[in-house]
Design an enzyme around this catalytic site. Structure first.
Site, PDB file in Angstrom:
ATOM      1  CD  GLU A   1      44.119  45.720 -15.134  1.00  0.00           C
ATOM      2  OE1 GLU A   1      44.686  45.158 -16.090  1.00  0.00           O
ATOM      3  OE2 GLU A   1      44.731  46.399 -14.277  1.00  0.00           O
TER       4      GLU A   1
ATOM      5  NE  ARG B   1      47.900  51.660 -23.327  1.00  0.00           N
ATOM      6  CZ  ARG B   1      48.355  51.750 -22.087  1.00  0.00           C
ATOM      7  NH1 ARG B   1      47.509  51.885 -21.071  1.00  0.00           N
ATOM      8  NH2 ARG B   1      49.654  51.682 -21.836  1.00  0.00           N
TER       9      ARG B   1
ATOM     10  CG  HIS C   1      44.248  48.305 -17.575  1.00  0.00           C
ATOM     11  ND1 HIS C   1      44.194  49.153 -16.491  1.00  0.00           N
ATOM     12  CD2 HIS C   1      45.521  47.822 -17.584  1.00  0.00           C
ATOM     13  CE1 HIS C   1      45.363  49.184 -15.890  1.00  0.00           C
ATOM     14  NE2 HIS C   1      46.183  48.392 -16.515  1.00  0.00           N
TER      15      HIS C   1
HETATM   16  O1  TA6 Z   1      47.348  46.051 -15.203  1.00  0.00           O
HETATM   17  C1  TA6 Z   1      48.378  46.331 -14.302  1.00  0.00           C
HETATM   18  C2  TA6 Z   1      49.546  46.913 -15.080  1.00  0.00           C
HETATM   19  O2  TA6 Z   1      50.073  45.992 -15.998  1.00  0.00           O
HETATM   20  C3  TA6 Z   1      50.588  47.415 -14.090  1.00  0.00           C
HETATM   21  O3  TA6 Z   1      51.742  46.626 -14.145  1.00  0.00           O
HETATM   22  C4  TA6 Z   1      50.833  48.858 -14.519  1.00  0.00           C
HETATM   23  O4  TA6 Z   1      51.889  48.924 -15.463  1.00  0.00           O
HETATM   24  C5  TA6 Z   1      49.471  49.200 -15.114  1.00  0.00           C
HETATM   25  O5  TA6 Z   1      49.106  48.040 -15.839  1.00  0.00           O
HETATM   26  C6  TA6 Z   1      49.431  50.470 -15.912  1.00  0.00           C
HETATM   27  O6  TA6 Z   1      49.988  50.253 -17.139  1.00  0.00           O
HETATM   28  P1  TA6 Z   1      50.106  51.533 -18.097  1.00  0.00           P
HETATM   29  O7  TA6 Z   1      50.847  51.073 -19.292  1.00  0.00           O
HETATM   30  O8  TA6 Z   1      48.699  51.970 -18.404  1.00  0.00           O
HETATM   31  O9  TA6 Z   1      50.830  52.574 -17.286  1.00  0.00           O
END
Ligand code: TA6
Length: 297
Positions: free
Chosen positions: A269, A97, A166
């Site tokens: 997700e 990403r 996500h």
């Molecule tokens: O998908 C949930 C998660 O793993 C949370 O724990 C939080 O960290 C979120 O992803 C956002 O992750 P990022 O790295 O995009 O801030």
């Protein structure tokens, strides 16, 4: 030699242009929907089916620059999810990403536009992960949103990876939404790593919620009374579903997330993470997909 992305534009239907932060993106506008996908991270940031508000949420504080993730839309997590198990210095959710993907094609048919972007292994990525691959994100913007993630092993050895679409959904007030489809499914809290007892009924968001539901291919349905809509998320070849809202304190701790934005979003997700990561042999391709539909409540 990669094709000049501009040459793939379809006038008034799918324009390749500099978007936020000057990052190149494809802006789609058809009789059925509008949408945007950035070449940065192969990242969908918007999908607005005709007659609806944008289904995806992006933070007003998001970064739009090289080597930083866009906050919102559909980040592609690859080749790992969350923290890199063997190296805490690794970028969370992998590096795909953070990199520019190549625009491979744009096709328009019957009011739908399919944009295909791809990322091949490169030297920057090799310092984190040694395998040879190509990952494609094939996204069809129409009355529904179809996102197909294809990982091909282009090397000479099998490898196991993790992956997630996500998706950040825009909601009127996360405290009033209900999520169904995961009742009775085992889940692991990503807040403390504990394995929780399966819960009956719909999911309500009343605090920081960060759950990895295990071994479920079931569709999930988000009911949003504030925006008077029901969003159905169907999955293909995905054994896990993550449900996440940062709530108050975690929102405050994220510089690219507005302190007061947490009620506007929920992540649901499509993914294969941890022990559910797929293993592919040389020349094999693993396909995982998400299909979104919006209906009035
Ligand atoms: O998908 C949930 C998660 O793993 C949370 O724990 C939080 O960290 C979120 O992803 C956002 O992750 P990022 O790295 O995009 O801030």
């Amino acid at each position: 030699m990669p094709t000049d992305p501009q040459k793939l534009s379809i006038p008034n239907i799918a324009e390749v242009l500099p978007a936020s932060g000057g990052l190149p993106a494809v802006r789609v506008t058809t009789k059925n929907a509008a949408g945007t996908i950035y070449l940065h991270g192969g990242h969908v940031t918007s999908w607005t089916p005709v007659g609806n508000k944008d289904v995806l949420w992006c933070s007003q504080k998001s970064n739009y620059e090289a080597e930083k993730p866009i906050r919102g839309g559909v980040p592609i997590c690859f080749p790992w999810f969350g923290k890199k198990a063997d190296d805490p210095t690794g970028p969370p959710h992998g590096y795909a990403r953070l990199m520019p993907w190549e625009l491979e094609s744009i096709n328009h048919q019957d009011g739908e536009v399919t944009v295909t972007v791809a990322l091949k292994n490169n030297d920057a990525g090799k310092k984190w992960w040694p395998h040879d691959f190509i990952i494609r994100h094939r996204v069809t913007f129409g009355r529904e949103l179809a996102m197909q993630l294809e990982v091909t092993n282009t090397g000479h050895h099998p490898f196991t990876f993790q992956e997630a679409q996500h998706t950040y959904f825009a909601v009127g007030d996360v405290r009033k939404v209900r999520v169904s489809g995961l009742a009775g499914v085992n889940y692991r809290s990503d807040i403390d790593g504990s394995l929780a007892k399966p819960r009956p009924g719909d999911i309500l968001i009343t605090a920081e919620t960060d759950r990895i539901y295990l071994d479920t291919q079931a569709p999930v349905v988000l009911e949003d009374p504030s925006l008077n809509r029901r969003i159905t998320m169907n999955k293909l070849n995905s054994k896990n579903t993550v449900i996440w809202n940062p709530w108050i304190a975690k929102a405050k701790n994220m510089p690219d997330f507005g302190d007061d934005e947490w009620p506007e979003m929920i992540c649901m997700e499509t993914c294969n993470v941890a022990e559910f990561g797929p293993k592919i042999l040389p020349n094999q391709t693993h396909i995982m997909a998400t299909r979104l539909r919006v209906d009035p409540l």
